[in-house]
Write an enzyme that holds these catalytic residues in place. Structure first.
Site, short mmCIF file in Angstrom:
data_model
loop_
_atom_site.label_atom_id
_atom_site.label_comp_id
_atom_site.label_asym_id
_atom_site.label_seq_id
_atom_site.Cartn_x
_atom_site.Cartn_y
_atom_site.Cartn_z
N LYS A 1 -1.12 -0.90 -4.36
CA LYS A 1 -2.30 -0.07 -4.06
C LYS A 1 -1.79 1.34 -3.84
O LYS A 1 -0.77 1.53 -3.19
CB LYS A 1 -2.98 -0.64 -2.81
CG LYS A 1 -3.87 0.30 -2.03
CD LYS A 1 -4.67 -0.48 -0.98
CE LYS A 1 -4.83 0.27 0.33
NZ LYS A 1 -5.59 -0.51 1.33
N ASP B 1 -7.19 3.39 -3.07
CA ASP B 1 -7.92 3.45 -1.80
C ASP B 1 -8.12 4.90 -1.40
O ASP B 1 -7.15 5.64 -1.23
CB ASP B 1 -7.13 2.70 -0.72
CG ASP B 1 -7.86 2.61 0.62
OD1 ASP B 1 -8.99 3.12 0.73
OD2 ASP B 1 -7.29 2.02 1.57
N LYS C 1 -10.44 -6.79 7.81
CA LYS C 1 -9.41 -6.51 8.80
C LYS C 1 -9.94 -7.03 10.12
O LYS C 1 -11.04 -6.63 10.55
CB LYS C 1 -9.16 -5.00 8.93
CG LYS C 1 -8.45 -4.38 7.75
CD LYS C 1 -8.19 -2.90 7.99
CE LYS C 1 -7.62 -2.27 6.72
NZ LYS C 1 -7.58 -0.79 6.80
N LYS D 1 -2.87 5.28 -2.50
CA LYS D 1 -3.87 6.07 -1.78
C LYS D 1 -4.26 7.23 -2.68
O LYS D 1 -3.39 7.85 -3.32
CB LYS D 1 -3.26 6.60 -0.47
CG LYS D 1 -2.99 5.49 0.55
CD LYS D 1 -4.28 4.92 1.11
CE LYS D 1 -3.99 3.92 2.23
NZ LYS D 1 -5.23 3.39 2.82
N ASP E 1 -13.99 -1.15 2.93
CA ASP E 1 -13.09 -1.37 4.07
C ASP E 1 -13.82 -0.82 5.31
O ASP E 1 -14.53 -1.56 6.00
CB ASP E 1 -11.76 -0.65 3.77
CG ASP E 1 -10.77 -0.62 4.92
OD1 ASP E 1 -11.13 -1.04 6.03
OD2 ASP E 1 -9.62 -0.18 4.73
N GLY F 1 -4.62 -4.25 5.96
CA GLY F 1 -3.61 -4.09 7.01
C GLY F 1 -3.77 -2.75 7.69
O GLY F 1 -4.45 -1.85 7.18
N GLU G 1 -11.18 1.19 -3.43
CA GLU G 1 -11.52 0.90 -2.04
C GLU G 1 -12.11 2.14 -1.36
O GLU G 1 -11.56 3.24 -1.46
CB GLU G 1 -10.23 0.46 -1.34
CG GLU G 1 -10.37 -0.17 0.02
CD GLU G 1 -8.99 -0.61 0.55
OE1 GLU G 1 -8.06 -0.87 -0.25
OE2 GLU G 1 -8.85 -0.67 1.78
N SER H 1 0.86 -1.18 0.00
CA SER H 1 0.00 0.00 0.00
C SER H 1 0.90 1.24 0.00
O SER H 1 1.67 1.45 0.94
CB SER H 1 -0.88 -0.04 1.26
OG SER H 1 -1.64 1.14 1.38
O1 OSB Z 1 -7.27 1.94 4.54
O2 OSB Z 1 -6.25 0.15 4.19
C1 OSB Z 1 -6.33 1.20 4.79
C2 OSB Z 1 -3.23 1.72 6.98
C3 OSB Z 1 -3.79 2.32 8.08
C4 OSB Z 1 -5.14 2.59 8.09
C5 OSB Z 1 -5.93 2.26 6.99
C6 OSB Z 1 -5.37 1.63 5.88
C7 OSB Z 1 -3.99 1.38 5.87
C8 OSB Z 1 -3.27 0.79 4.74
C9 OSB Z 1 -1.99 0.07 5.05
O3 OSB Z 1 -3.61 0.94 3.58
C10 OSB Z 1 -1.96 -1.34 4.61
C11 OSB Z 1 -0.83 -2.13 5.23
O4 OSB Z 1 -0.86 -2.39 6.45
O5 OSB Z 1 0.08 -2.51 4.49
MG MG Z 2 -8.50 0.89 3.14
#
Ligand code: OSB
Ligand code: MG
Length: 368
Positions: free
Chosen positions: A161, A188, A262, A163, A238, A290, A213, A135
């Site tokens: 992925k 995401d 999660k 953001k 999510d 994650g 996402e 990510s």
């Molecule tokens: O939205 O998936 C998410 C990390 C913290 C809070 C929300 C998210 C995330 C990540 C990190 O995208 C994913 C990872 O742990 O590799």
């Molecule tokens: Mg997410």
């Protein structure tokens, strides 16, 4: 037997590289570790609540309060040892799912360690190796983003992925897609958009994304259903999916075609497996999200992601993608191009390093 002692540590670990989402930029992560003791054995869990209530309404301090005043006393009062019993009894308390999951995970690790088996076997997970993914946060420039994606691909990751947020969306997808035409790519938004942004979101169909996402706010299942009707890219939820009930509402309403699971967000592995099984029966694929966990939470996620219906690459990366020195030994690494092996020792199958945990600990409390 009964749990004799519970220890909770609040830790802070610096990231190897800042992580920016539509919520803002962070340079380190504050979270707690839960250790449960019974006889000679102990189990470890991680509570993924963050310092600020941005991703979720929980924080490190609300989770600490709920564990200390309600969940830990519940474990002692009722003599709870089995994670399924804990999940059932803890359900009398509303919300606070990350706090519940932290303790339930520790009980799962303990249970598997006592049985001398890897957690994955208790869950019925058949995969010995899971598909990794990384990510990527928002960067200072598109060229920084493309360079970072290139770096992860060189390390062996096959699914990326990114953001997104208003102003950092189509151009970011275009920049990555142009340089890497064939990779598995997804985006995401962490809820940064609303229905007025429909046209921008629809324009993302041009980038052949695996999924988008959480474009809208967590409680907005209705508008997600509208978006999914108008968009070719599968919508994945999510933040919206907090329980089996919300998963069922989202699937029945057509708010998404993919579900991110999660364990912390849904309150534990018992609820995560219910969602997994429901989605499997509906033909809806899931994958494991994650929360930038340390090696303890990450190892837990590897076991969960070994279940059959985790059909997309997961937000599970090697320790070095997150932390210079993870708190587990050995560190989690890629086992092949884009894969991570599920540890095969008893329980989570990785060893927490007490000296590193003590160094990162801001506070510790012992309950008996
Ligand atoms: O939205 O998936 C998410 C990390 C913290 C809070 C929300 C998210 C995330 C990540 C990190 O995208 C994913 C990872 O742990 O590799
Ligand atoms: Mg997410």
């Amino acid at each position: 037997m009964a749990i004799e002692r519970i220890e909770i540590d609040l830790l802070r670990l610096p990231y190897v590289h800042f992580f920016e989402t539509s919520f803002g930029r962070s340079h380190d992560r504050t979270f707690s570790l839960i250790k449960v003791f019974e006889g000679g054995a102990c189990g470890w869990g991680e509570c993924v609540a963050e310092e600020a209530p941005l991703y979720s309404g929980e924080t490190t301090e609300t989770a600490w309060h709920v564990m200390r005043e309600f969940l830990v006393p519940l474990v002692f009062r009722k003599g709870l040892v089995e994670p399924e019993d804990f999940a059932r009894e803890a359900a009398v308390f509303r919300g606070n799912r990350m706090a519940k999951a932290g303790i339930e995970l520790a009980l799962w690790d303990l249970k598997a360690k006592k049985a001398g088996r890897p957690l994955r076997e208790l869950y019925g997970g058949r995969r010995a190796e899971i598909e990794a993914g990384v990510s990527c946060g928002i960067e200072d420039s598109l060229s920084d983003l493309v360079a970072r994606v290139g770096d992860y691909l060189d390390q062996g990751y096959r699914r990326i992925k990114i953001k997104i947020k208003p102003g950092w969306d189509a151009a970011a997808c275009a920049a990555v897609r142009e340089r890497f035409p064939d990779i598995m790519l997804q985006a995401d938004a962490n809820g940064a958009y609303a229905l007025k942004d429909l046209e921008v979101l629809k324009s993302l169909d041009a980038y052949d994304l695996l999924m988008i996402e959480q474009p809208f706010a967590p409680y907005d299942l209705w508008d997600h259903a509208r978006l999914q009707r108008e968009m070719a890219t599968p919508v994945c939820l999510d933040e919206s999916v907090l329980s089996l009930d919300t998963a069922r509402a989202a699937v029945e309403m057509g708010s998404c075609r993919v579900v991110n699971i999660k364990v912390g967000r849904v309150g534990g592995v018992v609820e995560a497996r219910r969602i997994h099984d429901y989605c499997e029966a509906q033909g809806v694929p899931v994958w494991c999200g994650g929360m930038l966990e340390c090696g303890i939470g990450r190892a837990h996620n590897l076991h969960v992601a070994s279940l059959e219906n985790f059909r997309y690459p997961n937000d599970l990366s090697a320790s070095r993608r997150y932390y210079k020195e993870d708190v587990v030994d050995p560190a989690i690494e890629l086992s092949g191009p884009g894969t991570i092996r599920v540890p095969d020792g008893p329980g989570i199958g990785v060893n927490p390093v007490e000296s590193r945990i003590a160094l990162a600990s801001l506070r510790r409390e012992i309950f008996k």
